[in-house]
Design a protein around this motif. Structure first.
Motif, PDB file in Angstrom:
ATOM      1  N   LEU A 104     -42.998 -86.428 -45.449  1.00  0.00           N
ATOM      2  CA  LEU A 104     -43.126 -87.889 -45.393  1.00  0.00           C
ATOM      3  C   LEU A 104     -41.790 -88.576 -45.199  1.00  0.00           C
ATOM      4  CD1 LEU A 104     -45.798 -88.727 -48.101  1.00  0.00           C
ATOM      5  CD2 LEU A 104     -46.060 -88.561 -45.646  1.00  0.00           C
ATOM      6  N   LEU A 105     -40.766 -88.112 -45.914  1.00  0.00           N
ATOM      7  CA  LEU A 105     -39.457 -88.760 -45.814  1.00  0.00           C
ATOM      8  C   LEU A 105     -38.904 -88.664 -44.394  1.00  0.00           C
ATOM      9  CD1 LEU A 105     -37.899 -87.498 -49.158  1.00  0.00           C
ATOM     10  CD2 LEU A 105     -38.859 -89.759 -48.675  1.00  0.00           C
ATOM     11  N   ASN A 106     -38.972 -87.491 -43.807  1.00  0.00           N
ATOM     12  CA  ASN A 106     -38.506 -87.310 -42.437  1.00  0.00           C
ATOM     13  C   ASN A 106     -39.444 -88.015 -41.455  1.00  0.00           C
ATOM     14  OD1 ASN A 106     -36.688 -86.174 -40.537  1.00  0.00           O
ATOM     15  ND2 ASN A 106     -38.193 -84.599 -40.061  1.00  0.00           N
ATOM     16  N   GLY A 107     -40.742 -87.995 -41.754  1.00  0.00           N
ATOM     17  CA  GLY A 107     -41.713 -88.653 -40.884  1.00  0.00           C
ATOM     18  C   GLY A 107     -41.513 -90.151 -40.789  1.00  0.00           C
ATOM     19  N   ILE A 108     -41.083 -90.767 -41.873  1.00  0.00           N
ATOM     20  CA  ILE A 108     -40.810 -92.211 -41.857  1.00  0.00           C
ATOM     21  C   ILE A 108     -39.656 -92.512 -40.906  1.00  0.00           C
ATOM     22  CG2 ILE A 108     -39.908 -94.115 -43.245  1.00  0.00           C
ATOM     23  CD1 ILE A 108     -41.555 -92.889 -45.605  1.00  0.00           C
ATOM     24  N   VAL A 109     -38.626 -91.685 -40.970  1.00  0.00           N
ATOM     25  CA  VAL A 109     -37.445 -91.903 -40.135  1.00  0.00           C
ATOM     26  C   VAL A 109     -37.741 -91.622 -38.660  1.00  0.00           C
ATOM     27  CG1 VAL A 109     -35.085 -91.098 -39.678  1.00  0.00           C
ATOM     28  CG2 VAL A 109     -35.857 -91.425 -42.029  1.00  0.00           C
ATOM     29  N   THR A 110     -38.426 -90.509 -38.391  1.00  0.00           N
ATOM     30  CA  THR A 110     -38.662 -90.098 -36.999  1.00  0.00           C
ATOM     31  C   THR A 110     -39.959 -90.649 -36.417  1.00  0.00           C
ATOM     32  OG1 THR A 110     -39.800 -88.062 -37.658  1.00  0.00           O
ATOM     33  CG2 THR A 110     -37.393 -87.949 -37.360  1.00  0.00           C
ATOM     34  N   GLN A 111     -40.808 -91.227 -37.278  1.00  0.00           N
ATOM     35  CA  GLN A 111     -42.114 -91.728 -36.858  1.00  0.00           C
ATOM     36  C   GLN A 111     -42.993 -90.612 -36.303  1.00  0.00           C
ATOM     37  OE1 GLN A 111     -43.207 -95.222 -37.163  1.00  0.00           O
ATOM     38  NE2 GLN A 111     -41.602 -94.827 -38.652  1.00  0.00           N
ATOM     39  N   LYS A 112     -42.835 -89.409 -36.869  1.00  0.00           N
ATOM     40  CA  LYS A 112     -43.612 -88.247 -36.436  1.00  0.00           C
ATOM     41  C   LYS A 112     -43.723 -87.287 -37.615  1.00  0.00           C
ATOM     42  CE  LYS A 112     -43.442 -84.446 -33.149  1.00  0.00           C
ATOM     43  NZ  LYS A 112     -42.639 -83.780 -32.124  1.00  0.00           N
ATOM     44  N   ASP A 157     -66.117 -75.879 -54.089  1.00  0.00           N
ATOM     45  CA  ASP A 157     -65.731 -74.750 -53.247  1.00  0.00           C
ATOM     46  C   ASP A 157     -64.844 -75.191 -52.087  1.00  0.00           C
ATOM     47  OD1 ASP A 157     -67.012 -72.881 -54.772  1.00  0.00           O
ATOM     48  OD2 ASP A 157     -68.851 -72.915 -53.600  1.00  0.00           O
ATOM     49  N   LYS A 158     -65.010 -76.427 -51.656  1.00  0.00           N
ATOM     50  CA  LYS A 158     -64.213 -76.958 -50.559  1.00  0.00           C
ATOM     51  C   LYS A 158     -63.423 -78.156 -51.055  1.00  0.00           C
ATOM     52  CE  LYS A 158     -66.889 -75.596 -46.593  1.00  0.00           C
ATOM     53  NZ  LYS A 158     -67.344 -76.053 -45.286  1.00  0.00           N
ATOM     54  N   PHE A 159     -62.338 -78.439 -50.362  1.00  0.00           N
ATOM     55  CA  PHE A 159     -61.549 -79.612 -50.698  1.00  0.00           C
ATOM     56  C   PHE A 159     -61.605 -80.566 -49.507  1.00  0.00           C
ATOM     57  CE2 PHE A 159     -58.872 -76.381 -48.892  1.00  0.00           C
ATOM     58  CZ  PHE A 159     -58.161 -77.064 -47.928  1.00  0.00           C
ATOM     59  N   PRO A 160     -61.310 -81.845 -49.713  1.00  0.00           N
ATOM     60  CA  PRO A 160     -61.386 -82.820 -48.615  1.00  0.00           C
ATOM     61  C   PRO A 160     -60.443 -82.465 -47.474  1.00  0.00           C
ATOM     62  CG  PRO A 160     -61.099 -83.906 -50.736  1.00  0.00           C
ATOM     63  CD  PRO A 160     -60.945 -82.447 -50.978  1.00  0.00           C
ATOM     64  N   ASP A 161     -60.885 -82.671 -46.241  1.00  0.00           N
ATOM     65  CA  ASP A 161     -60.051 -82.385 -45.072  1.00  0.00           C
ATOM     66  C   ASP A 161     -58.809 -83.268 -45.021  1.00  0.00           C
ATOM     67  OD1 ASP A 161     -61.762 -80.413 -44.179  1.00  0.00           O
ATOM     68  OD2 ASP A 161     -62.911 -81.790 -42.920  1.00  0.00           O
ATOM     69  N   ASP A 162     -58.897 -84.452 -45.592  1.00  0.00           N
ATOM     70  CA  ASP A 162     -57.774 -85.380 -45.531  1.00  0.00           C
ATOM     71  C   ASP A 162     -56.860 -85.300 -46.753  1.00  0.00           C
ATOM     72  OD1 ASP A 162     -59.601 -86.430 -47.294  1.00  0.00           O
ATOM     73  OD2 ASP A 162     -59.540 -88.460 -46.485  1.00  0.00           O
ATOM     74  N   LEU A 163     -57.001 -84.246 -47.547  1.00  0.00           N
ATOM     75  CA  LEU A 163     -56.149 -84.063 -48.722  1.00  0.00           C
ATOM     76  C   LEU A 163     -54.774 -83.587 -48.282  1.00  0.00           C
ATOM     77  CD1 LEU A 163     -55.928 -83.962 -51.837  1.00  0.00           C
ATOM     78  CD2 LEU A 163     -56.647 -81.575 -51.686  1.00  0.00           C
ATOM     79  N   LEU A 164     -53.740 -84.288 -48.687  1.00  0.00           N
ATOM     80  CA  LEU A 164     -52.364 -83.934 -48.367  1.00  0.00           C
ATOM     81  C   LEU A 164     -51.667 -83.589 -49.682  1.00  0.00           C
ATOM     82  CD1 LEU A 164     -50.147 -83.746 -46.188  1.00  0.00           C
ATOM     83  CD2 LEU A 164     -49.590 -86.120 -46.724  1.00  0.00           C
ATOM     84  N   ILE A 165     -51.253 -82.348 -49.815  1.00  0.00           N
ATOM     85  CA  ILE A 165     -50.604 -81.900 -51.046  1.00  0.00           C
ATOM     86  C   ILE A 165     -49.114 -81.791 -50.791  1.00  0.00           C
ATOM     87  CG2 ILE A 165     -50.439 -80.068 -52.762  1.00  0.00           C
ATOM     88  CD1 ILE A 165     -53.335 -79.338 -52.081  1.00  0.00           C
ATOM     89  N   LEU A 166     -48.344 -82.572 -51.540  1.00  0.00           N
ATOM     90  CA  LEU A 166     -46.889 -82.540 -51.466  1.00  0.00           C
ATOM     91  C   LEU A 166     -46.361 -81.913 -52.739  1.00  0.00           C
ATOM     92  CD1 LEU A 166     -46.163 -86.122 -50.107  1.00  0.00           C
ATOM     93  CD2 LEU A 166     -46.341 -84.010 -48.813  1.00  0.00           C
TER      94      LEU A 166
END
Length: 92
Positions: A48-56, A14-23
């Protein structure tokens, strides 16, 4: 496909993990719909791609299907049949 492996076990609960990241991508709405119905957020790979470049990580900027899902405290509303939203009760 990672969704196939983890997806089966996540969809059974019924619930999914809080740390699940769906791309995903816009074209995969049908694949993502069961996760959206359970309240999961889906993001583009640009997160993720933009996050790697901007570190955010800018979650809201890269969230997909925002126009197809509305949430209240007790209900998730999914856009079906064009412009009509239908309620999907959240699991307790």
């Amino acid at each position: 496909m990672a969704v196939e492996r983890i997806g089966r076990s996540v969809l059974k609960d019924d619930k999914f993990p809080d740390d699940l990241l769906i791309l995903s991508c816009d074209e995969d709405y049908a694949v993502c719909e069961p996760y959206l119905e359970k309240g999961a957020a889906v993001y583009s790979s640009e997160l993720l791609l933009n996050g790697i470049v901007t570190q955010k990580l800018e979650y809201e900027r890269h969230r997909l299907f925002v126009d197809n899902v509305k949430r209240t405290r007790s209900t998730i509303w999914m856009r079906k049949d064009g412009n009509h939203f239908l309620p999907i009760t959240r699991p307790k």
